[in-house]
Motif scaffolding. Structure first.
Motif, PDB file in Angstrom:
ATOM      1  N   TYR A 114       5.590  -1.609 -12.210  1.00  0.00           N
ATOM      2  CA  TYR A 114       5.145  -1.830 -10.826  1.00  0.00           C
ATOM      3  C   TYR A 114       3.908  -2.734 -10.766  1.00  0.00           C
ATOM      4  O   TYR A 114       3.702  -3.448  -9.810  1.00  0.00           O
ATOM      5  CB  TYR A 114       4.819  -0.489 -10.158  1.00  0.00           C
ATOM      6  N   PHE A 162       9.307  -3.022  -5.055  1.00  0.00           N
ATOM      7  CA  PHE A 162       9.476  -1.654  -5.572  1.00  0.00           C
ATOM      8  C   PHE A 162      10.892  -1.128  -5.306  1.00  0.00           C
ATOM      9  O   PHE A 162      11.559  -0.610  -6.204  1.00  0.00           O
ATOM     10  CB  PHE A 162       8.480  -0.688  -4.919  1.00  0.00           C
ATOM     11  N   GLY A 222      -6.430   8.687  -5.906  1.00  0.00           N
ATOM     12  CA  GLY A 222      -6.360   8.864  -7.359  1.00  0.00           C
ATOM     13  C   GLY A 222      -5.088   9.602  -7.721  1.00  0.00           C
ATOM     14  O   GLY A 222      -4.455  10.208  -6.858  1.00  0.00           O
ATOM     15  N   SER A 223      -4.702   9.567  -8.985  1.00  0.00           N
ATOM     16  CA  SER A 223      -3.503  10.281  -9.397  1.00  0.00           C
ATOM     17  C   SER A 223      -3.914  11.697  -9.790  1.00  0.00           C
ATOM     18  O   SER A 223      -5.063  11.951 -10.129  1.00  0.00           O
ATOM     19  CB  SER A 223      -2.822   9.554 -10.560  1.00  0.00           C
ATOM     20  N   ARG A 229       1.330  -2.345  -9.615  1.00  0.00           N
ATOM     21  CA  ARG A 229       0.436  -1.901  -8.557  1.00  0.00           C
ATOM     22  C   ARG A 229       0.694  -0.408  -8.296  1.00  0.00           C
ATOM     23  O   ARG A 229       1.824  -0.015  -8.061  1.00  0.00           O
ATOM     24  CB  ARG A 229       0.717  -2.701  -7.281  1.00  0.00           C
ATOM     25  N   PRO A 230      -0.383   0.408  -8.362  1.00  0.00           N
ATOM     26  CA  PRO A 230      -0.192   1.826  -8.051  1.00  0.00           C
ATOM     27  C   PRO A 230       0.212   1.983  -6.583  1.00  0.00           C
ATOM     28  O   PRO A 230       0.000   1.077  -5.790  1.00  0.00           O
ATOM     29  CB  PRO A 230      -1.584   2.443  -8.282  1.00  0.00           C
ATOM     30  N   SER A 231       0.794   3.129  -6.220  1.00  0.00           N
ATOM     31  CA  SER A 231       1.141   3.358  -4.823  1.00  0.00           C
ATOM     32  C   SER A 231      -0.140   3.432  -4.000  1.00  0.00           C
ATOM     33  O   SER A 231      -1.221   3.719  -4.519  1.00  0.00           O
ATOM     34  CB  SER A 231       1.920   4.658  -4.684  1.00  0.00           C
ATOM     35  N   ALA A 251      -1.123   5.617  -1.990  1.00  0.00           N
ATOM     36  CA  ALA A 251      -1.731   6.957  -2.026  1.00  0.00           C
ATOM     37  C   ALA A 251      -2.553   7.152  -3.294  1.00  0.00           C
ATOM     38  O   ALA A 251      -3.627   7.744  -3.268  1.00  0.00           O
ATOM     39  CB  ALA A 251      -0.640   8.013  -1.930  1.00  0.00           C
ATOM     40  N   GLU A 252      -2.059   6.621  -4.415  1.00  0.00           N
ATOM     41  CA  GLU A 252      -2.806   6.741  -5.674  1.00  0.00           C
ATOM     42  C   GLU A 252      -4.099   5.937  -5.610  1.00  0.00           C
ATOM     43  O   GLU A 252      -5.137   6.364  -6.118  1.00  0.00           O
ATOM     44  CB  GLU A 252      -1.956   6.266  -6.855  1.00  0.00           C
TER      45      GLU A 252
END
Ligand SMILES: [Zn+2]
Lengths: 350, 230
Positions: free
Chosen positions: B215, B69, B226-227, B217-219, B221-222
């Motif tokens: 990416y 990232f 969730g976003s 891959r979501p972060s 935290a997401e």
């Protein structure tokens, strides 16, 4: 030639860019805040902040240049916050600034974010005279800084636990108020009596210029519990807010004034997000008047994180011939007094 | 057309300068050091050594992920800065495709794999066509055995810094992928520049304002909360 400097700031959750002329005239000051995004997660999430910075960096820079009505070719330099801050967030600003400066054939200046906050006070017609004393108060900092001349700030005192802004946030949470806590407490305190409760002021020894706010937080919690049992919590909220704020502000004012006397400074400066607190401004004004020196504080938009202060600080870096190399790194825990120019704080690789 | 290629998706910090069909130069370092201190010095040296100036550049091509990232953001933010300052097009080149481009004319399948932490690999499968790698399967983000089980039939060669993980997983499933020399294994800025140049022959560049890394891959935290939108 006029000295237009483009400033870039991405140390936390604001993507910001600004154009400042000759270190004092703000031609544009664009701030794109991610606060709403991070509220969803209950605090700043570094990876999400970094992802947003990559999306926002060019639109924000472009808007700063357009609003100022200048082209890159009109600039004297590109300045960027190199630390302290979130490393991934800082790297976006530093990398973009390098690309811009290199391609446009401009010098690059790596600015210390804390020094930037101090220099927000120089973005005005009337310039503070040195030596000066500056109190930087924000969610991350409570620093009492002596500035004998440009480029050599040193810390006389700092918080040993919570920053003043944190103390406001935690107090606001205890009182059931919103976030950020500073403005919420400030507003509620206007209808209260600051002498209604005697909250503790941490002494930390007679000659210490350090601060401590963790005891205060506990005292507030106990008093709120007591009022809840007594059944008059709702009625006493303004008094609680006023007395709590008074306890924070009076310690800040006392120590700043002691430093003013000790170091014989010519003026007193406030900086950082908490510098927008009205009680702090009012009491500091009275105290500075008593000491016979002028008080400076930036308008609220220049108190919180912004890029105009970075461009302003860079003006003084350039006067001292301090330009960064293309190997400039980001420094998450850059101390005040260090001006980053290369891959480490001590050396350059090329 | 003079194209600057930038590759920072893995530990490799690479830059290349391509003048139409001629590769003017390429620098790459493959070490455990931050790209932020090396990338622009490498670009500056390369452009000058090749006898050009920043203003000579006609386009910037950047490896757009997936990958590290932070590495991707350093490359992309630098590329955006250069592209904006010069008013020249920016092209994002998928990193896995650029890696596959290291072995042109390979008759079988090429599986590019990059290390993604937590034992996972970013991977995609390509077949070489006349004008470059053509995506036939993926991209995936998964543990190596899972990727191996999703590969199309046929002989497969593994490239990328995750090739060793994929090769080991392939062997346990009875495959015998051919070895790859080190110079063809890792992401190269020359491949990024060439694919970027090729795309600019027939299409516009990307929008430098909105281009973001891939990416996959979501972060964290997401993933956890969730976003905000969803
Ligand atoms: Zn700040």
């Amino acid at each position: 030639m006029a000295g237009y400097i483009l400033g870039i700031e991405t140390s936390c959750d604001e993507t910001a860019a600004a154009v400042v002329r000759d270190g004092r005239q703000v031609l544009s000051n664009i701030i794109s805040s991610q606060a709403e995004l991070h509220r969803h997660y209950g605090g700043v999430v570094p990876e999400i902040a970094s992802r947003r910075h990559v999306e926002l960096i060019l639109p924000v820079v472009d808007q700063a240049l357009q609003t100022a009505g200048v082209n890159l070719s009109d600039l004297q330099a590109v300045a960027v916050t190199a630390g302290p801050g979130l490393v991934g967030a800082l790297l976006v600003g530093v990398s973009a600034a390098k690309g811009l400066a290199w391609a446009a054939g401009l010098p690059l200046v790596g600015v210390n974010h804390l020094e930037g906050h101090i220099y927000a006070n120089f973005l005005a017609e009337e310039q503070p005279e040195l030596p000066a004393l500056c109190l930087v108060v924000s969610g991350g900092h409570t620093d009492l800084i002596y500035l004998p001349e440009h480029g050599s700030p040193h810390i006389l005192g700092r918080t040993r636990d919570d920053a003043a802004g944190e103390a406001f946030d935690k107090g606001a949470r205890t009182l059931g108020l919103g976030y950020p806590g500073g403005p919420a407490i400030d507003a509620l305190a206007r209808g209260g009596d600051p002498a209604a409760f005697a909250f503790p002021r941490a002494r930390l020894g007679d000659d210490s210029l350090d601060f401590s706010f963790s005891g205060l937080k506990t005292a507030l919690l106990l008093e709120v519990e007591a009022r809840r049992r007594a059944g008059d919590l709702a009625d006493r909220l303004p008094d609680l807010a006023a007395a709590y704020q008074e306890a924070i502000v009076s310690v800040l004012v006392d120590k700043a004034l002691r430093a003013v006397r000790e170091y014989q400074v010519k003026c007193l400066l406030l900086a950082g997000g908490v510098a927008a607190n009205s009680a702090l401004r009012r009491q500091m004004q009275v105290a500075a008047g008593r000491a016979g020196i002028p008080l400076f504080y930036p308008p609220p938009v220049l108190c919180t994180d912004n890029a105009a202060m970075i461009a302003c600080a860079a003006h003084y870096y350039l006067l001292a011939g301090q330009v960064a190399g293309w190997d400039l790194n980001a420094f998450p825990s850059l101390p005040l007094g260090k001006r980053p120019q290369g891959p480490s704080l001590e050396e350059r690789i090329c | 057309m003079l194209v600057l290629g930038i590759e920072t998706a893995t530990l490799v910090c690479g830059v290349a300068l391509l003048n139409d069909e001629r590769l003017c130069g390429e620098f790459a370092v493959n070490v455990h050091k931050t790209h932020s201190t090396r990338l622009l010095p490498l670009i500056d040296n390369l452009v000058r050594e090749a006898g050009f100036t920043p203003a000579s550049l006609d386009a910037v091509a950047v490896s757009s992920g997936p990958g590290s990232f932070t590495g991707l953001r350093i490359g992309l933010a630098t590329a955006k800065g250069i592209s904006f300052a010069l008013g020249r097009p920016l092209v994002g080149v998928p990193t896995l495709a650029a890696v596959a481009h290291n072995l042109p004319h390979y008759p079988g399948l090429i599986c590019s794999g990059l290390r993604a932490r937590r034992g996972e690999v970013y991977a995609a499968c390509y077949r070489q066509e006349r004008d470059g790698p053509f995506l036939v399967a993926g991209p995936w983000l998964a543990p190596p055995p899972e990727i191996i089980s999703q590969l199309p039939d046929g002989e497969v060669v593994f490239l990328g810094d995750g090739a060793d993980l994929l090769t080991a997983a392939a062997r346990t499933q009875g495959l015998a992928p051919p070895p790859v020399p080190p110079f063809a294994l890792l992401p190269r800025a020359a491949a990024v520049a060439q694919l970027g140049w090729q795309r600019l022959q027939s299409a516009a560049g990307d929008d430098a304002f909105t281009l973001t890394p891939v990416y996959l891959r979501p972060s964290a935290a997401e993933l956890k909360f969730g976003s905000p939108a969803g």
